[in-house]
Design a protein around this motif. Structure first.
Motif, PDB file in Angstrom:
ATOM      1  N   THR A  97       0.848   6.418  -0.773  1.00 50.50           N
ATOM      2  CA  THR A  97       2.343   6.839  -0.664  1.00 50.50           C
ATOM      3  C   THR A  97       3.040   5.412  -0.550  1.00 50.50           C
ATOM      4  O   THR A  97       4.281   5.269  -1.011  1.00 50.50           O
ATOM      5  N   VAL A 100       3.369   4.275  -4.172  1.00 52.53           N
ATOM      6  CA  VAL A 100       4.658   4.857  -4.924  1.00 52.53           C
ATOM      7  C   VAL A 100       5.918   4.415  -4.298  1.00 52.53           C
ATOM      8  O   VAL A 100       6.707   4.195  -4.941  1.00 52.53           O
ATOM      9  N   GLY A 101       5.796   4.232  -2.997  1.00 50.43           N
ATOM     10  CA  GLY A 101       7.042   3.659  -2.446  1.00 50.43           C
ATOM     11  C   GLY A 101       7.565   2.452  -2.930  1.00 50.43           C
ATOM     12  O   GLY A 101       8.873   2.160  -3.116  1.00 50.43           O
ATOM     13  N   ILE A 103       6.607   0.965  -5.903  1.00 51.72           N
ATOM     14  CA  ILE A 103       7.327   1.156  -7.200  1.00 51.72           C
ATOM     15  C   ILE A 103       8.527   1.626  -7.337  1.00 51.72           C
ATOM     16  O   ILE A 103       9.540   1.249  -8.099  1.00 51.72           O
ATOM     17  N   PHE A 104       8.753   2.719  -6.454  1.00 58.66           N
ATOM     18  CA  PHE A 104      10.295   3.379  -6.227  1.00 58.66           C
ATOM     19  C   PHE A 104      11.211   2.323  -6.076  1.00 58.66           C
ATOM     20  O   PHE A 104      12.564   2.228  -6.492  1.00 58.66           O
ATOM     21  N   GLY A 105      10.916   1.320  -5.027  1.00 58.68           N
ATOM     22  CA  GLY A 105      11.980   0.570  -4.497  1.00 58.68           C
ATOM     23  C   GLY A 105      12.076  -0.500  -5.580  1.00 58.68           C
ATOM     24  O   GLY A 105      13.245  -0.958  -5.928  1.00 58.68           O
ATOM     25  N   LEU A 107      11.928  -0.075  -8.905  1.00 60.83           N
ATOM     26  CA  LEU A 107      12.582   0.588 -10.061  1.00 60.83           C
ATOM     27  C   LEU A 107      13.982   0.524  -9.703  1.00 60.83           C
ATOM     28  O   LEU A 107      15.031   0.726 -10.613  1.00 60.83           O
ATOM     29  N   LEU A 108      14.436   0.809  -8.581  1.00 66.00           N
ATOM     30  CA  LEU A 108      15.842   0.838  -7.957  1.00 66.00           C
ATOM     31  C   LEU A 108      16.479  -0.243  -7.820  1.00 66.00           C
ATOM     32  O   LEU A 108      17.552  -0.484  -7.409  1.00 66.00           O
ATOM     33  N   SER A 115      11.630  -3.416  -0.921  1.00 60.29           N
ATOM     34  CA  SER A 115      10.774  -2.495  -1.261  1.00 60.29           C
ATOM     35  C   SER A 115       9.370  -2.154  -0.577  1.00 60.29           C
ATOM     36  O   SER A 115       9.075  -1.204  -0.469  1.00 60.29           O
ATOM     37  N   ILE A 118      10.528   0.053   2.198  1.00 56.72           N
ATOM     38  CA  ILE A 118      10.596   1.640   1.605  1.00 56.72           C
ATOM     39  C   ILE A 118       9.085   2.074   1.499  1.00 56.72           C
ATOM     40  O   ILE A 118       9.108   3.129   2.039  1.00 56.72           O
ATOM     41  N   ALA A 119       8.257   1.327   1.188  1.00 50.01           N
ATOM     42  CA  ALA A 119       6.764   1.583   1.031  1.00 50.01           C
ATOM     43  C   ALA A 119       6.224   2.301   2.552  1.00 50.01           C
ATOM     44  O   ALA A 119       5.649   3.216   2.465  1.00 50.01           O
ATOM     45  N   MET A 122       8.037   5.419   3.810  1.00 49.80           N
ATOM     46  CA  MET A 122       7.203   6.855   3.048  1.00 49.80           C
ATOM     47  C   MET A 122       6.006   6.994   3.457  1.00 49.80           C
ATOM     48  O   MET A 122       5.589   8.163   3.195  1.00 49.80           O
TER      49      MET A 122
END
Length: 272
Positions: A97, A100-101, A103-105, A107-108, A115, A118-119, A122
């Motif tokens: 998780t 994923v968190g 990478i999500f951060g 990309l945003l 990021s 954020i990871a 999550m």
């Protein structure tokens, strides 16, 4: 100030009772009623609570007592039974998780540090809510509950360490020095508590158990004292309270302590 705090506490409890009656009729856990009460009285709705600092302290006591009582049900034998499973599943979930968190951060468009935060966010579950639900169902002694508690404990420890290192990295602190200090500080504390719980705590608890009131006072002092010490060395109050409970679980009086502390826990956890 004291009068205002008393009035606010009284109204919080009354509204919690009314909302919890509704939850009871809907066959929902009471902690959902506590959450709705908090939302209702928050700045986003009625904006009733003004003594936020005082309420926050009370809520911290509730969380510490909850985790202390959970720790009382986790004897060293239980940890040996589910420790390996909890460690593997906990670390596996955190790695997946958090990746994923992160990478999500990115990309945003967030920075690397943001990021990472954020990871970490999550990876976390709501430890307090899950602990309370398990406790209310009297399932803490069941295998799935033991694994869940261990899983959450692994999450919290890893998250605390990551937050310490990320915060220090962003502030330019020497990470190697911090890692050694945190690692050895944590290891020395745990080793001391293991020895103390085996050699000294049983005799101490027998001395205090001559009076249930005395035993109750000792348990509160031990739980909150260890929680405060863990906060002082860089961990969290919550982890310290859980470890304090685990240390006391080896004594013959853990069930008496747990039963005496539950009403106190329930009062303070409402404020959380």
């Amino acid at each position: 100030m004291a009068v205002n705090l008393f009035i606010e506490l009284s109204i919080i409890i009354v509204i919690a009772v009314l909302v919890s009656v509704l939850m009871r009729l809907l066959r929902q856990p009471l902690i959902i009623g506590y959450i709705f009460t908090g939302v209702l009285l928050s700045p986003y709705f009625l904006n009733f609570i003004k003594s936020t600092d005082s309420i926050f302290v009370f809520s911290q006591i509730g969380v510490a007592l909850l985790l202390f009582i959970v720790g009382l049900s986790l004897s060293p034998n239980v940890i040996k039974e589910v420790g390996k499973v909890s460690l593997i599943t906990g670390l596996g979930q955190i790695i997946f998780t958090s990746f994923v968190g992160f990478i999500f951060g990115i990309l945003l468009g967030f920075s690397t540090i943001a990021s990472l935060y954020i990871a970490i966010a999550m990876t976390l579950s709501s430890t307090i809510i899950i602990m309370k639900l398990l406790s209310d169902k009297n399932d803490l002694g069941k295998l799935y509950a033991k694994i869940s508690v261990g899983f959450l404990f692994v999450q919290d420890i890893v998250a605390i360490l990551l937050l310490i290192f990320i915060s220090s990295f962003s502030e330019g602190v020497n990470l190697a020095e911090l890692a050694l200090k945190t690692f050895f500080g944590g290891i020395l504390t745990v080793v001391f508590l293991i020895i103390f719980s085996k050699k000294v705590l049983p005799k101490l608890s027998s001395f205090f158990a001559k009076s249930l009131e005395f035993l109750f006072l000792f348990a509160i002092g031990w739980g909150l004292g260890i929680a405060t010490f863990f906060d002082f060395i860089g961990f969290s109050l919550e982890v310290g309270a859980l470890v304090a409970g685990i240390a006391l679980a080896a004594t013959p009086y853990n069930y008496e302590i747990s039963s005496k502390m539950r009403p106190l826990r329930d009062f303070f956890i409402i404020l959380f």
